[in-house]
Design a protein around this motif. Structure first.
Motif, PDB file in Angstrom:
ATOM      1  N   ARG A 110       9.277 -26.826  13.359  1.00 29.34           N
ATOM      2  CA  ARG A 110       7.918 -26.270  13.319  1.00 29.34           C
ATOM      3  C   ARG A 110       8.005 -24.802  12.918  1.00 29.34           C
ATOM      4  NH1 ARG A 110       3.979 -25.634  18.502  1.00 29.34           N
ATOM      5  NH2 ARG A 110       5.881 -24.663  19.237  1.00 29.34           N
ATOM      6  N   HIS A 111       7.324 -24.476  11.821  1.00 27.98           N
ATOM      7  CA  HIS A 111       7.233 -23.115  11.305  1.00 27.98           C
ATOM      8  C   HIS A 111       8.626 -22.516  11.066  1.00 27.98           C
ATOM      9  CE1 HIS A 111       3.052 -22.956  13.398  1.00 27.98           C
ATOM     10  NE2 HIS A 111       3.066 -23.733  12.345  1.00 27.98           N
ATOM     11  N   TRP A 114       9.348 -22.321   5.916  1.00 29.33           N
ATOM     12  CA  TRP A 114       8.835 -21.174   5.155  1.00 29.33           C
ATOM     13  C   TRP A 114       9.762 -19.965   5.235  1.00 29.33           C
ATOM     14  CZ3 TRP A 114       7.818 -16.371   7.166  1.00 29.33           C
ATOM     15  CH2 TRP A 114       7.771 -16.265   8.563  1.00 29.33           C
ATOM     16  N   HIS A 119      14.821 -23.347   0.875  1.00 31.44           N
ATOM     17  CA  HIS A 119      14.288 -24.465   1.656  1.00 31.44           C
ATOM     18  C   HIS A 119      14.703 -25.821   1.074  1.00 31.44           C
ATOM     19  CE1 HIS A 119      10.947 -24.091  -1.258  1.00 31.44           C
ATOM     20  NE2 HIS A 119      10.822 -25.399  -1.075  1.00 31.44           N
ATOM     21  N   GLU A 140       4.196 -26.964   9.145  1.00 31.48           N
ATOM     22  CA  GLU A 140       4.248 -25.728   8.367  1.00 31.48           C
ATOM     23  C   GLU A 140       2.845 -25.227   8.073  1.00 31.48           C
ATOM     24  OE1 GLU A 140       6.774 -23.774   7.611  1.00 31.48           O
ATOM     25  OE2 GLU A 140       8.247 -25.123   8.495  1.00 31.48           O
ATOM     26  N   GLY A 147       4.365 -18.192   4.150  1.00 31.79           N
ATOM     27  CA  GLY A 147       4.310 -19.626   4.408  1.00 31.79           C
ATOM     28  C   GLY A 147       4.691 -20.434   3.190  1.00 31.79           C
ATOM     29  N   ARG A 184      -2.631 -25.170   7.666  1.00 31.48           N
ATOM     30  CA  ARG A 184      -1.628 -25.656   8.616  1.00 31.48           C
ATOM     31  C   ARG A 184      -1.587 -27.167   8.494  1.00 31.48           C
ATOM     32  NH1 ARG A 184      -1.940 -21.545  13.748  1.00 31.48           N
ATOM     33  NH2 ARG A 184      -2.607 -19.747  12.535  1.00 31.48           N
TER      34      ARG A 184
END
Length: 194
Positions: A110-111, A114, A119, A140, A147, A184
């Motif tokens: 989670r999060h 970014w 990635h 994300e 982000g 989100r």
């Protein structure tokens, strides 16, 4: 050692969606996790676990949790939060966590995506950590100029032959403890044919 995240550890749980201290916020995340995770408990890897709030919810659902964070102070708080659950909490880089490949039913982050320098390389590596039929669960968003847009993440997963489902989370104020208007979302990815 990531000193910025170490410094944030002391107050990290004060954000409603980090600490899940509000029962309504915690219940909202627990409900979402229940829809994203396999019904049958398995081996779950929580990458960039922070203080371990989502790991705790997964452990309560019977999953055997391994949690990884780069920040020693976050790891310390996660270990305290997860005490008695049987969870392993390790210090390490989320892009290349200190775990064996092919060992997990779920990789959860989670999060985190970014913030990674590459990635796509991290996603390829995470994919290799899954058992056949396993799934990635990625939460994300895009916050101002920071982000990763959903289309970018689903495109990277498509290159891994993943079947993805994208769930928009912006309109669910219960998850965030307040109304939000930025992007989100959650992406749940499985291998094609799984």
């Amino acid at each position: 050692m990531d000193t910025d995240w170490d410094e944030a550890a002391a107050t990290f749980d004060e954000e409603p969606d980090h600490g899940l201290l509000d029962p309504a916020v915690r219940a909202a995340w627990d409900e979402r996790l229940g829809s994203w995770l396999p019904e049958r408990p398995g081996q779950l890897l929580d990458l960039g676990c922070g203080t371990g709030s989502l790991s705790l919810l997964a452990a309560a659902r019977g999953h055997r949790v391994t949690a990884v964070d780069l920040s020693p102070r976050m790891v310390e708080r996660a270990r305290a939060k997860l005490a008695g659950t049987g969870a392993r909490v390790l210090t390490g880089d989320a892009s290349r966590p200190p775990v064996e490949g092919g060992a997990f039913d779920v990789v959860l982050a989670r999060h985190v995506v970014w913030a990674l320098p590459d990635h796509e390389a991290a996603l390829r590596h995470w994919w290799s950590l899954l058992r056949p039929g396993g799934r990635l669960v990625l939460v994300e968003g895009v916050w101002g100029a920071t982000g990763i847009p959903a289309e970018c993440l689903t495109g990277a997963l498509a290159r891994l032959n993943a079947v993805t489902r994208c769930e928009r989370l912006t309109g669910d104020a219960q998850l965030w403890g307040r109304e939000v208007d930025d992007e989100r979302y959650a992406v749940i990815a499985t291998a094609s044919g799984a």
